[in-house]
Design a protein around this motif. Structure first.
Motif, mmCIF file in Angstrom:
data_model
loop_
_atom_site.group_PDB
_atom_site.id
_atom_site.type_symbol
_atom_site.label_atom_id
_atom_site.label_comp_id
_atom_site.label_asym_id
_atom_site.label_seq_id
_atom_site.Cartn_x
_atom_site.Cartn_y
_atom_site.Cartn_z
ATOM 1 N N LEU A 42 76.502 43.205 38.246
ATOM 2 C CA LEU A 42 75.174 42.784 37.813
ATOM 3 C C LEU A 42 74.488 43.933 37.074
ATOM 4 O O LEU A 42 74.527 45.076 37.513
ATOM 5 C CB LEU A 42 74.332 42.361 39.018
ATOM 6 N N THR A 43 73.881 43.609 35.968
ATOM 7 C CA THR A 43 73.093 44.567 35.195
ATOM 8 C C THR A 43 71.732 43.937 34.931
ATOM 9 O O THR A 43 71.558 42.720 35.079
ATOM 10 C CB THR A 43 73.760 44.886 33.842
ATOM 11 N N ALA A 44 70.780 44.761 34.513
ATOM 12 C CA ALA A 44 69.446 44.239 34.206
ATOM 13 C C ALA A 44 69.532 43.173 33.120
ATOM 14 O O ALA A 44 68.903 42.113 33.220
ATOM 15 C CB ALA A 44 68.520 45.378 33.778
ATOM 16 N N GLU A 45 70.336 43.433 32.098
ATOM 17 C CA GLU A 45 70.454 42.489 30.982
ATOM 18 C C GLU A 45 71.062 41.166 31.440
ATOM 19 O O GLU A 45 70.610 40.091 31.052
ATOM 20 C CB GLU A 45 71.305 43.097 29.858
ATOM 21 N N ARG A 46 72.085 41.257 32.253
ATOM 22 C CA ARG A 46 72.762 40.045 32.714
ATOM 23 C C ARG A 46 71.853 39.210 33.620
ATOM 24 O O ARG A 46 71.749 37.989 33.475
ATOM 25 C CB ARG A 46 74.034 40.429 33.455
ATOM 26 N N VAL A 47 71.182 39.872 34.558
ATOM 27 C CA VAL A 47 70.270 39.153 35.456
ATOM 28 C C VAL A 47 69.123 38.545 34.652
ATOM 29 O O VAL A 47 68.722 37.400 34.892
ATOM 30 C CB VAL A 47 69.752 40.087 36.574
ATOM 31 N N PHE A 48 68.612 39.292 33.672
ATOM 32 C CA PHE A 48 67.544 38.774 32.811
ATOM 33 C C PHE A 48 68.002 37.494 32.107
ATOM 34 O O PHE A 48 67.281 36.489 32.088
ATOM 35 C CB PHE A 48 67.134 39.836 31.782
ATOM 36 N N ARG A 49 69.199 37.531 31.515
ATOM 37 C CA ARG A 49 69.720 36.351 30.808
ATOM 38 C C ARG A 49 69.839 35.155 31.749
ATOM 39 O O ARG A 49 69.453 34.038 31.406
ATOM 40 C CB ARG A 49 71.093 36.657 30.193
ATOM 41 N N GLU A 50 70.381 35.396 32.938
ATOM 42 C CA GLU A 50 70.585 34.281 33.868
ATOM 43 C C GLU A 50 69.266 33.738 34.399
ATOM 44 O O GLU A 50 69.099 32.526 34.540
ATOM 45 C CB GLU A 50 71.498 34.720 35.016
ATOM 46 N N MET A 51 68.331 34.624 34.711
ATOM 47 C CA MET A 51 67.041 34.157 35.234
ATOM 48 C C MET A 51 66.248 33.396 34.174
ATOM 49 O O MET A 51 65.650 32.361 34.464
ATOM 50 C CB MET A 51 66.224 35.331 35.778
ATOM 51 N N THR A 52 66.246 33.905 32.948
ATOM 52 C CA THR A 52 65.478 33.219 31.902
ATOM 53 C C THR A 52 66.164 31.922 31.469
ATOM 54 O O THR A 52 65.484 30.973 31.075
ATOM 55 C CB THR A 52 65.238 34.136 30.687
ATOM 56 N N ALA A 53 67.492 31.871 31.569
ATOM 57 C CA ALA A 53 68.198 30.628 31.234
ATOM 58 C C ALA A 53 67.865 29.527 32.239
ATOM 59 O O ALA A 53 67.942 28.337 31.923
ATOM 60 C CB ALA A 53 69.705 30.875 31.201
ATOM 61 N N TYR A 54 67.493 29.915 33.435
ATOM 62 C CA TYR A 54 67.145 28.964 34.494
ATOM 63 C C TYR A 54 65.819 28.258 34.194
ATOM 64 O O TYR A 54 65.583 27.147 34.632
ATOM 65 C CB TYR A 54 67.058 29.734 35.821
ATOM 66 N N ILE A 55 64.964 28.934 33.428
ATOM 67 C CA ILE A 55 63.638 28.392 33.107
ATOM 68 C C ILE A 55 63.742 27.553 31.840
ATOM 69 O O ILE A 55 64.199 28.040 30.810
ATOM 70 C CB ILE A 55 62.628 29.540 32.897
ATOM 71 N N PRO A 56 63.325 26.296 31.884
ATOM 72 C CA PRO A 56 63.421 25.463 30.678
ATOM 73 C C PRO A 56 62.500 25.963 29.566
ATOM 74 O O PRO A 56 61.430 26.510 29.837
ATOM 75 C CB PRO A 56 63.003 24.074 31.161
ATOM 76 N N SER A 57 62.950 25.787 28.343
ATOM 77 C CA SER A 57 62.108 26.196 27.214
ATOM 78 C C SER A 57 60.866 25.308 27.181
ATOM 79 O O SER A 57 60.895 24.154 27.596
ATOM 80 C CB SER A 57 62.884 26.084 25.904
ATOM 81 N N GLY A 58 59.791 25.868 26.705
ATOM 82 C CA GLY A 58 58.547 25.112 26.618
ATOM 83 C C GLY A 58 57.733 25.109 27.896
ATOM 84 O O GLY A 58 56.714 24.420 27.971
#
Length: 201
Positions: A42-58
């Protein structure tokens, strides 16, 4: 134990970078994660990508970051397994159990503590209820103390451990000095820098 919830924030990457920087400096460890890929490091970048991908756009929620610390009493050290159990139960009871989250154990000061990072928006775009979050958090802490037979902590209670003299051979001199200064500053009032130096010698 005392839980401190940081004000909601927009900057997830800043929060993750703060914690991962401690890991890189060997001042923290990743203790637990949930709803994140288990494969690879786990890296900051990877966790960031996964957490933000969980949130729907809009999504309309702007302050998406949940960041809290749980601070056990210094005179009652807890095992990593106990800290994991407490972190998981705390997150679940506060409403973040199904969210992606990561828990760090910080060792950068004398009192070891954990930091919990998650998102305040569910996968369907709804915001996790944060009404009276601090009050609910305190109740959860008292309940967990009772459940695990821990001594209760109070914010005004003096539970800090008196630091020993700085030992150059023990390493991590910065941490030792910081602990000594923090201890002295919390207990004494000074008229001058000279008075403070006298106590620190």
């Amino acid at each position: 134990m005392i839980a401190k919830i940081s004000p909601p924030s927009k900057d997830l990457m800043k929060t993750l970078t703060y914690n991962f920087r401690k890991v890189d400096r060997d001042q923290a460890d990743i203790l637990l994660s949930g709803q994140l890929s288990a494969d690879g490091r786990l890296t900051a970048e990877r966790v960031f990508r996964e957490m933000t991908a969980y949130i729907p756009s809009g999504t309309r929620t702007k302050n998406i970051v949940f960041h809290a610390s749980i601070n056990p009493r210094p005179d009652e050290p807890l095992s990593d397994d106990r800290l994991r159990t407490i972190a998981r139960e705390y997150l679940c009871r506060l409403g973040y159990g199904d969210q992606p989250f990561i828990v760090f154990k910080h060792r950068d000061i004398v009192r070891e503590h954990i930091h919990l990072v998650s998102t305040r928006v569910r996968h369907d775009g709804s915001k996790i209820r944060d009404t009276m979050e601090h009050v609910r958090s305190t109740r959860i802490m008292r309940s967990l103390e009772a459940k695990f037979g821990l001594l209760p902590s109070r914010k005004k209670e003096d539970v800090s451990v008196k630091p020993s003299a700085v030992d150059i051979d023990a390493g991590d001199i910065k941490r030792q000095v910081a602990a000594a200064v923090q201890y002295v500053l919390g207990r004494y009032a000074f008229q001058s820098v000279g008075e403070m130096n006298l106590l620190l010698t």
